[in-house]
Design a protein around this motif. Structure first.
Motif, PDB file in Angstrom:
ATOM      1  N   VAL A   1       0.858  -1.203   0.000  1.00  0.00           N
ATOM      2  CA  VAL A   1       0.000   0.000   0.000  1.00  0.00           C
ATOM      3  C   VAL A   1       0.889   1.246   0.000  1.00  0.00           C
ATOM      4  CG1 VAL A   1      -1.629   1.354   1.402  1.00  0.00           C
ATOM      5  CG2 VAL A   1      -2.054  -1.087   1.012  1.00  0.00           C
ATOM      6  N   MET A   2       1.968   1.222   0.785  1.00  0.00           N
ATOM      7  CA  MET A   2       2.874   2.377   0.811  1.00  0.00           C
ATOM      8  C   MET A   2       3.474   2.655  -0.561  1.00  0.00           C
ATOM      9  SD  MET A   2       5.031   2.709   4.254  1.00  0.00           S
ATOM     10  CE  MET A   2       4.387   1.988   5.731  1.00  0.00           C
ATOM     11  N   ASP A   3       3.841   1.599  -1.277  1.00  0.00           N
ATOM     12  CA  ASP A   3       4.374   1.782  -2.635  1.00  0.00           C
ATOM     13  C   ASP A   3       3.343   2.465  -3.526  1.00  0.00           C
ATOM     14  OD1 ASP A   3       6.682   0.565  -1.897  1.00  0.00           O
ATOM     15  OD2 ASP A   3       6.233  -1.384  -2.823  1.00  0.00           O
TER      16      ASP A   3
ATOM     17  N   GLU B   1       6.179   2.094  14.202  1.00  0.00           N
ATOM     18  CA  GLU B   1       7.033   1.677  13.082  1.00  0.00           C
ATOM     19  C   GLU B   1       6.381   2.026  11.751  1.00  0.00           C
ATOM     20  OE1 GLU B   1       8.069  -0.809   9.814  1.00  0.00           O
ATOM     21  OE2 GLU B   1       6.326  -1.380  10.991  1.00  0.00           O
ATOM     22  N   ARG B   2       5.063   1.785  11.657  1.00  0.00           N
ATOM     23  CA  ARG B   2       4.333   2.115  10.414  1.00  0.00           C
ATOM     24  C   ARG B   2       4.350   3.626  10.152  1.00  0.00           C
ATOM     25  NH1 ARG B   2       3.913  -1.343   6.559  1.00  0.00           N
ATOM     26  NH2 ARG B   2       5.952  -1.572   7.477  1.00  0.00           N
ATOM     27  N   LEU B   3       4.137   4.400  11.225  1.00  0.00           N
ATOM     28  CA  LEU B   3       4.116   5.860  11.045  1.00  0.00           C
ATOM     29  C   LEU B   3       5.488   6.377  10.616  1.00  0.00           C
ATOM     30  CD1 LEU B   3       1.944   7.329  13.953  1.00  0.00           C
ATOM     31  CD2 LEU B   3       1.255   6.617  11.691  1.00  0.00           C
ATOM     32  N   THR B   4       6.539   5.849  11.212  1.00  0.00           N
ATOM     33  CA  THR B   4       7.893   6.286  10.858  1.00  0.00           C
ATOM     34  C   THR B   4       8.155   5.999   9.381  1.00  0.00           C
ATOM     35  OG1 THR B   4       8.539   5.760  13.090  1.00  0.00           O
ATOM     36  CG2 THR B   4      10.328   6.066  11.515  1.00  0.00           C
ATOM     37  N   LYS B   5       7.768   4.807   8.952  1.00  0.00           N
ATOM     38  CA  LYS B   5       8.016   4.432   7.558  1.00  0.00           C
ATOM     39  C   LYS B   5       7.191   5.325   6.612  1.00  0.00           C
ATOM     40  CE  LYS B   5       9.305   0.726   4.768  1.00  0.00           C
ATOM     41  NZ  LYS B   5       8.932  -0.576   4.273  1.00  0.00           N
ATOM     42  N   LEU B   6       5.925   5.564   7.004  1.00  0.00           N
ATOM     43  CA  LEU B   6       5.072   6.429   6.173  1.00  0.00           C
ATOM     44  C   LEU B   6       5.684   7.811   6.007  1.00  0.00           C
ATOM     45  CD1 LEU B   6       1.366   5.968   7.302  1.00  0.00           C
ATOM     46  CD2 LEU B   6       2.225   5.816   4.965  1.00  0.00           C
ATOM     47  N   LYS B   7       6.182   8.352   7.126  1.00  0.00           N
ATOM     48  CA  LYS B   7       6.746   9.704   7.076  1.00  0.00           C
ATOM     49  C   LYS B   7       8.026   9.749   6.243  1.00  0.00           C
ATOM     50  CE  LYS B   7       4.548  11.309  11.261  1.00  0.00           C
ATOM     51  NZ  LYS B   7       4.343  12.728  11.566  1.00  0.00           N
ATOM     52  N   GLU B   8       8.728   8.647   6.185  1.00  0.00           N
ATOM     53  CA  GLU B   8       9.916   8.592   5.315  1.00  0.00           C
ATOM     54  C   GLU B   8       9.493   8.621   3.846  1.00  0.00           C
ATOM     55  OE1 GLU B   8      12.404   5.756   8.282  1.00  0.00           O
ATOM     56  OE2 GLU B   8      12.102   4.997   6.218  1.00  0.00           O
ATOM     57  N   VAL B   9       8.475   7.822   3.546  1.00  0.00           N
ATOM     58  CA  VAL B   9       8.025   7.705   2.155  1.00  0.00           C
ATOM     59  C   VAL B   9       7.309   8.979   1.704  1.00  0.00           C
ATOM     60  CG1 VAL B   9       6.537   6.346   0.604  1.00  0.00           C
ATOM     61  CG2 VAL B   9       7.840   5.197   2.377  1.00  0.00           C
ATOM     62  N   LEU B  10       6.478   9.554   2.601  1.00  0.00           N
ATOM     63  CA  LEU B  10       5.662  10.729   2.256  1.00  0.00           C
ATOM     64  C   LEU B  10       5.825  11.793   3.339  1.00  0.00           C
ATOM     65  CD1 LEU B  10       2.558   8.551   1.499  1.00  0.00           C
ATOM     66  CD2 LEU B  10       3.752   9.819  -0.256  1.00  0.00           C
TER      67      LEU B  10
END
Ligand code: SF4
Length: 447
Positions: free
Chosen positions: A242-244, A282-291
């Motif tokens: 979904v992040m992709d 962990e999900r929020l950190t990754k999301l903020k990196e991507v977007l």
């Protein structure tokens, strides 16, 4: 021509379904009238999410009976599904249908007109495994279009009655979703909000298909769609796939609503939420990196049974650390029939209110902080309304940016529903002020 009047209580899904039921009446030759006018048929689409939802639903039913005692009074929706006998006991109610079998409503009205006997048509929702396909090609009063993609929820959080009102997860056929989306775009909507009872769970009951694939299909197959929003998604549903999709998309907005409910593992466990704060973080950190500019909004329940000051502060500190862009704060309220309503250690009302206030002032601070990042930027706004007299920003156009900031600016009524470039002149919360730049035609949209 027979007339039908509707009253909808509760959430976006109910509003969506009222539009679907209206389509059925329209095809049958009915004319729609205002709920406060004389009508031949009244349809009340009820809500049961809180105990006060039940009470309000009963009040509205009685209002319809008083308005025209000879009309056919039909009650549908979540409260109708969970408590049909309570509704049948209200004098004047003629037909009760729950959250399924809406296509049968017109037939039931004919049956009622012949027999003059009240009809309880509510069936067990837990046995239903099929999404009820209903057409919504446009919305009567709104500049915003929602598109229902799934029904039901398998989670059974301890505070929530909804699975009993809506049944288990059923996803809508992807081809139908794409077809409905195209119809809405063709009707002039620039933005579509994907909705459901547990929206981000889309696909859990499907073989070889999931939410990420649906998002991709909507982007590639729907011609002319400018903005796509997911109304709500659980942290566990934000998979790497979904992040992709979010990263690569040209139409999915940079806003996600991720309900947290509590930021403390012990409270989450009592709520029977299926994640830990470590996972959520962990999900929020990754999301903020991507977007990096993503607006993350959330729902929080304050004062869940047994919530200690320490547990509340865990929630408070987590929200502050991860800088949510906006919070919807709900004081815990006992929903009869749920495990949480029977729990001991209910939190005192004054303690609850005091915690709600602390979280609301944190929300105010975080929301202003988020909005200030965009001061002097030119953003794309879809104006939805003209601000009413007596309210701040009176007479101005008001709409949302892709990242869900509310912006008011001077414009003309023909801009409503269009994509308009607006410069944010003063960031604020709940409303930022802006200055009109230009109306976008069919050029690609920036998100
Ligand atoms: S996830 Fe929990 S809160 Fe949301 S609808 Fe399902 S049971 Fe209710």
């Amino acid at each position: 021509m027979s007339k039908v009047a509707f009253h909808t209580l509760g959430c976006k899904v109910n509003h969506y379904e009222t539009e679907a039921i209206w389509q059925l009446f329209k095809e049958d030759g009915y004319e729609r009238t205002d709920f406060d006018h004389q009508s031949d048929v009244y349809v009340i689409n009820t809500c049961t999410v809180t105990n006060s939802g039940d009470k309000k639903s009963r009040q509205v039913i009685r209002r319809a009976v008083r308005k025209n005692p000879d009309a056919v009074i039909c009650v549908t929706g979540c409260y109708a599904q969970t408590s049909p006998s309570e509704i049948m006991a209200i004098p004047g109610v003629d037909i009760v249908v729950g959250t399924q079998d809406r296509q049968k409503l017109l037939g039931l009205i004919e049956e009622y007109k012949k027999e003059r006997q009240p009809i309880n048509a509510v069936r067990n929702i837990m046995k239903n495994r099929v999404y009820e396909e209903l057409d919504v090609p446009y919305f009567t009063d709104r500049t915003r279009a929602s598109l229902k993609i799934q029904e039901g929820c398998n989670n059974f959080c301890t505070f929530c009655i909804i699975p009993w009102a809506r049944g288990l997860m059923r996803s809508r056929d992807p081809e139908q979703v794409v077809k409905q989306a195209q119809q809405l775009v063709d009707a002039g909507y620039k933005e579509i909000v994907l909705t459901g009872i547990h929206t981000g769970g889309y696909g859990q009951d499907l073989k070889d298909y999931n939410l990420a694939m649906l998002l991709r299909d909507l982007e590639t197959k729907v011609k002319g769609l400018k903005r796509l929003r997911i109304s709500s998604i659980e942290a566990s549903q934000i998979t790497d796939e979904v992040m992709d999709v979010l990263r690569d998309s040209k139409i999915i907005v940079n806003h996600l609503h991720i309900p947290i409910q509590a930021g403390s593992d012990t409270v989450l466990k009592r709520m029977r939420r299926k994640y830990t704060m470590e996972f959520f973080g962990e999900r929020l950190t990754k999301l903020k990196e991507v977007l990096p500019d993503l607006a993350i909004t959330s729902d929080v329940i304050v004062g869940f049974p047994g919530e200690t000051e320490e547990e509340f502060m865990e929630t408070y500190n987590f929200i502050r650390e991860y800088e949510f862009a906006e919070l919807h704060v709900f004081p815990f309220s006992k929903r009869t029939g749920t495990p949480a309503a029977r729990m001991e250690d209910q939190v005192d009302e004054t303690v609850k209110n005091e915690r709600v206030h602390r979280l609301l002032s944190l929300n105010d601070q975080l929301a202003k902080q988020y909005a200030s990042r965009f001061e002097q930027d030119v953003l794309e706004v879809i104006p939805e309304e003209i601000v009413k007299a007596g309210e701040p920003h009176e007479g101005m156009l008001l709409g949302h940016t892709a990242n869900y900031m509310k912006v008011a600016f001077e414009g003309t009524p023909d801009m409503i529903g269009q994509i308009v470039k607006v410069k944010v002149t003063k960031a604020g919360y709940p409303i930022s002020s802006g200055q009109f730049v230009r109306v976008m035609d069919d050029e690609p949209v920036e998100l």
